[in-house]
Design an enzyme around this catalytic site. Structure first.
Site, PDB file in Angstrom:
ATOM      1  N   GLY A  35      18.852  25.955 -10.023  1.00 38.82           N
ATOM      2  CA  GLY A  35      17.857  26.918  -9.577  1.00 38.82           C
ATOM      3  C   GLY A  35      18.442  28.311  -9.674  1.00 38.82           C
ATOM      4  N   SER A  36      17.637  29.305  -9.396  1.00 36.64           N
ATOM      5  CA  SER A  36      18.080  30.692  -9.608  1.00 36.64           C
ATOM      6  C   SER A  36      19.252  31.071  -8.705  1.00 36.64           C
ATOM      7  CB  SER A  36      16.911  31.650  -9.365  1.00 36.64           C
ATOM      8  OG  SER A  36      16.385  31.479  -8.052  1.00 36.64           O
ATOM      9  N   GLU A  38      21.624  29.337  -7.804  1.00 36.64           N
ATOM     10  CA  GLU A  38      22.849  28.650  -8.223  1.00 36.64           C
ATOM     11  C   GLU A  38      23.412  29.205  -9.531  1.00 36.64           C
ATOM     12  OE1 GLU A  38      20.784  27.197  -5.438  1.00 36.64           O
ATOM     13  OE2 GLU A  38      19.921  26.562  -7.345  1.00 36.64           O
ATOM     14  N   GLU A  57      15.964  16.542  -7.494  1.00 33.00           N
ATOM     15  CA  GLU A  57      17.146  16.619  -6.636  1.00 33.00           C
ATOM     16  C   GLU A  57      17.541  15.276  -6.017  1.00 33.00           C
ATOM     17  OE1 GLU A  57      14.717  18.854  -6.709  1.00 33.00           O
ATOM     18  OE2 GLU A  57      15.535  20.891  -6.633  1.00 33.00           O
ATOM     19  N   HIS A  80      19.341  23.252  -5.279  1.00 31.29           N
ATOM     20  CA  HIS A  80      18.682  24.526  -5.033  1.00 31.29           C
ATOM     21  C   HIS A  80      18.478  24.698  -3.527  1.00 31.29           C
ATOM     22  CE1 HIS A  80      16.638  28.105  -6.046  1.00 31.29           C
ATOM     23  NE2 HIS A  80      15.409  27.663  -5.966  1.00 31.29           N
ATOM     24  N   HIS A 287      16.653  -5.537  12.052  1.00 30.68           N
ATOM     25  CA  HIS A 287      15.482  -4.939  11.419  1.00 30.68           C
ATOM     26  C   HIS A 287      14.254  -5.034  12.309  1.00 30.68           C
ATOM     27  CE1 HIS A 287      12.803  -4.645   7.534  1.00 30.68           C
ATOM     28  NE2 HIS A 287      12.736  -3.567   8.279  1.00 30.68           N
ATOM     29  N   GLY A 407      17.871   1.467   3.505  1.00 30.10           N
ATOM     30  CA  GLY A 407      16.505   0.991   3.384  1.00 30.10           C
ATOM     31  C   GLY A 407      15.590   1.991   2.725  1.00 30.10           C
TER      32      GLY A 407
END
Length: 539
Positions: A35-36, A38, A57, A80, A287, A407
């Site tokens: 992204g800009s 970065e 991402e 980003h 669970h 999960g």
């Protein structure tokens, strides 16, 4: 530690110091979606570094997760600001549950305009990934960025391993700073001698011991040691509920199967044992809600785990906090069995699966087991078929199986890319098989593109049953009448061969059981060096 530069030497920029430290830490592979904010980091990107592009991402984090697990070293992720981190949160959560060491970096708007709440700025950037990172930092000064990287590395690698987060403003990279030299820090946790001696003595005196293995056994490279320990004590071995790695060869004569994530059924399965030694796993993961005791009334429980939080919340038994390999080494030095005990009975082999039309999942996985190579690795995200997989696709031991501990869906496909990339770099033989459900695949289908571009020895096997099988099969537990489908759990009309082609991969759709063996053999053969996809239509 003194700085490695002298007063007459020009000070480096943050970028120079950061990249040099990355190189010295072995962080020469960056998984990212740019992204800009970065872009300044990657200006003059070193030629000996590799940037692995993910198209979303969450895919980026999943690839880095698989890579870090397979290399046993922290991996570098670049995201980003704000929205990019938000997209990645599902797989950051999974990395946290997997105990995967990741250094997640994200851009931030320039410090000079942060007071004005600028476009693309991350408000309270370090709070967004919490609580699923071990540490989060936006350095107070630009010159502190390289030092923050060093701390991030050691935090990620210190047990329990996990992701950490650095937010880096875009105008930091050209600021002057000091060089930062790496420091050696021991990340292993030795067991407290008196405590592990008590475990060894209890194991030696038990009448019918059981060892329950979790992901930590493989994560700490202790699978062969645990085999030695089980054989020495004629101990039955079970896999912990929802274990994300293979902690014991599943065709070994002492292996007794997989514990369910239900309290009453765990107690039932372990009822014949007077000592339970849980290695590298919580005791136990549930669970659904349950009642009654957590272990059989006559049993004593010992747990060895590298996470003090898990040791603290375990509802019963005693615990030793330690790295699994070091703990098992100590147990192997302890006394041998002091009572006569016979080896537990071997499990009965599963009956051969019939093909059917459409073919059954059991037949599909039985066929996959017959044609895969001895060095092949399975990365799985087919929760609706996991029970069938555990019967018809047994794993061979260390570094042969990976899945998500959280999960959360969307991990398996990109993780398979990361595992394949790591194994290719390490020169390990075999092919990676990404065993994915049709519903699961669509959470991170963009991973196909990265696999294609990287030319990896990777085969995606999509089990297409046209539904979210796990949800439909689990519905009766939550009060659904037999045959009632939860809303939104059918998936008609998906074309995975078209999806593969659109991402640059060859693919084949198999509907007849008669065609399956030859198709899988061809897809997994060494003559097929790059990535491909096999869609299997199952009942």
């Amino acid at each position: 530690m003194p700085s490695s530069h002298t007063s007459s030497t020009p000070r480096p920029t943050v970028r120079d110091a950061f990249l040099r430290l990355m190189r010295e830490l072995g962080l020469d592979t960056v998984f990212g979606n740019p992204g800009s904010t970065e872009l300044p980091m990657f200006r003059d990107f070193p030629e000996d570094f590799r940037y692995i592009l993910g198209l979303q991402e969450s895919v980026v984090v999943g690839m880095a997760d698989g890579y870090a697990q397979a290399t046993r070293r922290a991996a570098m992720v670049n995201l980003h600001s704000a929205a990019g981190v938000g997209h990645a949160m599902g797989n950051i959560f999974t990395a946290f549950r997997n105990q995967t060491p990741l250094i997640v970096t994200a851009g931030q708007q320039s410090r000079a305009i942060l007071p004005f709440d600028p476009f693309l700025a991350a408000t309270q950037a370090t709070e967004l990934p919490k609580p699923y990172v071990k540490w989060a930092c936006e350095p107070a000064r630009a010159e502190d960025v390289p030092l923050a990287l060093l701390r991030a590395w050691h935090m990620a690698m210190q047990p329990p391993c996990g992701p950490v987060f650095l937010s880096i403003p875009a105008d930091d990279w050209d600021r002057p700073c000091d060089w930062v030299d790496p420091r050696q820090v021991s990340h292993a946790i030795a067991p407290e001698p008196h405590a592990i001696a008590r475990v060894a003595q209890a194991l030696a005196q038990s009448r019918a011991p059981a060892i329950v293995v979790g992901a930590g056994v493989d994560r700490d490279g202790a699978v062969e040691r645990v085999v030695q320990l089980a054989e020495r004590h004629h101990a039955a071995v079970y896999a912990a509920p929802m274990s994300a790695r293979c902690g014991f060869p599943e065709q070994h004569r002492l292996f007794q199967g997989f514990l369910p994530a239900m309290r009453e059924r765990i107690v039932e399965a372990l009822s014949g044992h007077d000592l339970l030694l849980v290695l590298g796993a919580p005791a136990f993961s549930y669970h659904v809600e349950g009642q009654g005791p957590h272990i059989p009334p006559q049993a004593q429980l010992w747990q060895v785990v590298d996470d003090p939080q898990i040791a603290a919340w375990t509802p019963t038994g005693d615990a030793v906090v330690a790295s699994i390999d070091l703990a098992v080494d100590s147990l192997l030095q302890g006394p041998a069995a002091q009572v006569d005990r016979a080896a537990p009975p071997e499990r009965q082999p599963v009956p051969p699966a019939e093909a059917g039309s459409p073919m059954s999942v059991a037949f599909a996985l039985q066929t996959l087991d017959a044609v895969r190579g001895a060095d092949d690795v399975v990365v799985e995200e087919a929760p609706g078929s996991r029970g069938v997989m555990q019967r018809y696709l047994p794993m061979h031991g260390a570094e042969t199986f990976y899945t998500m501990a959280s999960g959360g869906l969307g991990h398996g496909m990109p993780a398979a890319v990361g595992v394949a990339l790591a194994r290719q770099r390490l020169g390990k033989p075999g092919r990676v098989i990404a065993l994915i459900g049709d519903g699961s695949s669509l959470y991170a289908i963009q991973a196909l593109y990265s696999a294609s571009q990287l030319g990896l020895p990777l085969t995606f096997v999509i089990l297409n049953n046209g539904r979210y099988a796990a949800l439909q099969d689990f519905a009766p537990v939550f009060g659904y009448a037999p045959g009632d489908k939860p809303a939104g759990t059918d998936l008609p009309g998906l074309d995975f061969i078209a999806l593969a082609k659109g991402h640059g991969l060859p693919g084949v759709r198999i509907e007849s059981a008669a065609d399956l063996r030859s198709a899988l053999s061809q897809a997994l053969s060494q003559a097929h060096p790059s990535a491909n996809l096999v869609e299997i239509v199952v009942a």
